[in-house]
Design a protein around this motif. Structure first.
Motif, PDB file in Angstrom:
ATOM      1  N   VAL A 140       0.899  -1.160  -0.033  1.00 26.82           N
ATOM      2  CA  VAL A 140       0.126  -0.098   0.196  1.00 26.82           C
ATOM      3  C   VAL A 140       0.913   1.105   0.136  1.00 26.82           C
ATOM      4  N   ARG A 141       0.690   1.987  -0.834  1.00 23.90           N
ATOM      5  CA  ARG A 141       1.455   3.519  -1.020  1.00 23.90           C
ATOM      6  C   ARG A 141       0.546   4.489  -0.870  1.00 23.90           C
ATOM      7  N   GLY A 142       0.927   5.296   0.001  1.00 25.16           N
ATOM      8  CA  GLY A 142       0.293   6.777   0.258  1.00 25.16           C
ATOM      9  C   GLY A 142       1.434   7.552   0.929  1.00 25.16           C
ATOM     10  N   ARG A 143       0.928   7.873   2.040  1.00 26.08           N
ATOM     11  CA  ARG A 143       1.921   8.850   3.000  1.00 26.08           C
ATOM     12  C   ARG A 143       2.793   7.966   3.850  1.00 26.08           C
ATOM     13  N   GLY A 144       4.048   8.296   3.652  1.00 26.38           N
ATOM     14  CA  GLY A 144       4.853   7.533   4.423  1.00 26.38           C
ATOM     15  C   GLY A 144       5.615   6.413   3.512  1.00 26.38           C
ATOM     16  N   GLU A 145       6.250   5.623   4.392  1.00 20.12           N
ATOM     17  CA  GLU A 145       6.872   4.135   3.726  1.00 20.12           C
ATOM     18  C   GLU A 145       5.883   3.329   3.205  1.00 20.12           C
ATOM     19  N   PRO A 146       5.882   2.502   2.082  1.00 14.97           N
ATOM     20  CA  PRO A 146       5.109   1.637   1.596  1.00 14.97           C
ATOM     21  C   PRO A 146       4.932   0.708   2.516  1.00 14.97           C
ATOM     22  N   ILE A 147       3.732  -0.093   2.917  1.00 12.32           N
ATOM     23  CA  ILE A 147       3.407  -0.918   3.663  1.00 12.32           C
ATOM     24  C   ILE A 147       3.120  -2.412   3.109  1.00 12.32           C
ATOM     25  N   GLN A 148       3.750  -3.296   3.559  1.00 16.68           N
ATOM     26  CA  GLN A 148       3.652  -4.794   3.182  1.00 16.68           C
ATOM     27  C   GLN A 148       2.268  -5.480   3.338  1.00 16.68           C
ATOM     28  N   LEU A 149       1.678  -5.768   2.377  1.00 17.78           N
ATOM     29  CA  LEU A 149       0.419  -6.523   2.455  1.00 17.78           C
ATOM     30  C   LEU A 149       0.280  -7.883   1.773  1.00 17.78           C
ATOM     31  N   ASP A 150       0.327  -8.901   2.248  1.00 13.31           N
ATOM     32  CA  ASP A 150       0.269 -10.270   1.646  1.00 13.31           C
ATOM     33  C   ASP A 150      -1.121 -10.918   2.001  1.00 13.31           C
ATOM     34  N   TYR A 151      -1.433 -11.745   0.973  1.00 12.72           N
ATOM     35  CA  TYR A 151      -2.752 -12.715   1.020  1.00 12.72           C
ATOM     36  C   TYR A 151      -2.449 -13.931   0.873  1.00 12.72           C
ATOM     37  N   ARG A 152      -2.946 -14.900   1.915  1.00  9.32           N
ATOM     38  CA  ARG A 152      -2.975 -16.351   1.353  1.00  9.32           C
ATOM     39  C   ARG A 152      -4.436 -16.800   0.871  1.00  9.32           C
ATOM     40  N   LEU A 153      -4.379 -17.320  -0.356  1.00 11.44           N
ATOM     41  CA  LEU A 153      -5.563 -17.966  -1.191  1.00 11.44           C
ATOM     42  C   LEU A 153      -5.586 -19.429  -1.489  1.00 11.44           C
ATOM     43  N   GLU A 154      -6.589 -19.825  -1.286  1.00 10.46           N
ATOM     44  CA  GLU A 154      -6.993 -21.462  -1.578  1.00 10.46           C
ATOM     45  C   GLU A 154      -7.901 -21.394  -2.892  1.00 10.46           C
ATOM     46  N   LYS A 155      -7.719 -22.328  -3.979  1.00  8.11           N
ATOM     47  CA  LYS A 155      -8.480 -22.426  -4.860  1.00  8.11           C
ATOM     48  C   LYS A 155      -9.551 -23.669  -4.264  1.00  8.11           C
ATOM     49  N   THR A 156     -10.817 -23.042  -4.555  1.00  9.20           N
ATOM     50  CA  THR A 156     -11.937 -23.774  -4.161  1.00  9.20           C
ATOM     51  C   THR A 156     -13.126 -24.222  -5.420  1.00  9.20           C
ATOM     52  N   PRO A 157     -14.073 -24.955  -5.362  1.00  2.00           N
ATOM     53  CA  PRO A 157     -15.142 -25.107  -6.521  1.00  2.00           C
ATOM     54  C   PRO A 157     -15.536 -23.966  -6.798  1.00  2.00           C
ATOM     55  N   ASN A 158     -15.564 -22.811  -5.822  1.00  2.29           N
ATOM     56  CA  ASN A 158     -16.424 -21.532  -6.252  1.00  2.29           C
ATOM     57  C   ASN A 158     -15.305 -20.495  -6.438  1.00  2.29           C
TER      58      ASN A 158
END
Length: 208
Positions: A140-158
Motif C-alpha cells: 500500500v502506497r500513500g503517505r510514508g513508507e510503503p506497507i507490506q500486505l500479503d494474502y493467502r488464498l486457496e482454490k475452491t470449487p467456487n
C-alpha cells in the motif's frame, strides 16, 4: 505501530476480499482477482461520502456484503482456534465462527473510513498452474513508507478464497491463535465465545 497495523489489517481485508463474484471470476488467476477487487472496493469507498465520514452502518454493510463472501471463514476460524477446534462441539464451532466474523467486520470496518489517497501495487505472482494455495504480495502506497500486505488464498470449487492476511510481516490468523489459546487455556472454549461476544457487544455500543 499497533494502531497502524490494525487499520492496515482492515485495509487489507477490505481491499482483497471480493464482491459477490460473477461466474467468470472463478476462472481468474488469484492475483488478477485480488487486483480487480482491490480497485473496485477502494473506488467504492472513495466515492461514498458517508463511509468517508465514518458512517459505521454503511461501512459494516460494505464489509459484510461485498467483502466477506470471498473469505473462507470456516478455515480462518478453525486455524485461529488451532488445536482446540477439534475439541469444540458443532454448536461451539458455529458460535466461534459467528463471533469471530462479527469481531473482524466491526474491528476492521473503521479502516475503510481511512482510505483516502492510498494505492495498491502488486508483485509478480510466483505460482505454478497446478498450485491450489498461493500467496499474493502487495504494497500500500500513500503517505510514508510503503506497507507490506500479503494474502493467502486457496482454490475452491467456487473460485479463489482468502484465508489469511499479513500486515507488516504479521499474519492475522497467527496473531489471533495466540490470543485465543490464552483465553481457552484460562476459561475454556465457552469462555472464549463469551469473551468474543462481550467484545462485539462493546463494539456495537461504541458504534451506536
Amino acid at each position: 505501530m499497533l494502531k497502524r497495523r490494525t487499520w492496515l489489517s482492515a485495509l487489507m481485508v477490505s481491499a482483497v476480499a471480493a464482491l459477490a463474484l460473477p461466474v467468470h471470476a472463478a476462472e481468474e488467476a488469484p492475483d488478477a482477482l485480488v487486483k480487480r477487487i482491490s480497485g473496485e472496493v477502494m473506488a467504492a469507498v472513495k466515492a461514498d461520502p458517508a463511509i468517508q465520514a465514518g458512517d459505521v452502518n454503511r461501512i459494516i454493510a460494505l464489509v459484510d456484503g461485498k467483502i466477506m463472501p470471498s473469505v473462507n471463514f470456516a478455515r480462518m476460524t478453525s486455524s485461529a482456534v488451532g488445536r482446540y477446534w477439534r475439541q469444540a462441539t458443532p454448536e461451539q464451532q458455529k458460535q466461534l465462527q459467528d463471533q469471530f466474523k462479527t469481531l473482524l467486520v466491526r474491528t476492521y470496518a473503521g479502516a475503510l473510513g481511512e482510505v483516502k489517497d492510498q494505492t495498491v501495487s502488486f508483485r509478480p505472482l510466483r505460482a505454478r498452474p497446478e498450485d491450489v494455495e498461493v500467496v499474493v504480495r502487495s504494497e500500500v502506497r500513500g503517505r510514508g513508507e510503503p506497507i507490506q500486505l500479503d494474502y493467502r488464498l486457496e482454490k475452491t470449487p467456487n473460485g479463489w478464497k482468502i484465508y489469511d492476511l499479513n500486515v507488516l510481516g504479521v499474519w492475522l490468523v497467527e496473531t489471533y491463535r495466540t490470543q485465543f489459546a490464552q483465553e481457552i487455556s484460562a476459561k475454556g472454549i465457552d469462555g472464549l465465545i463469551a469473551t468474543l461476544a462481550q467484545r462485539n457487544k462493546s463494539n456495537t455500543a461504541k458504534a451506536g
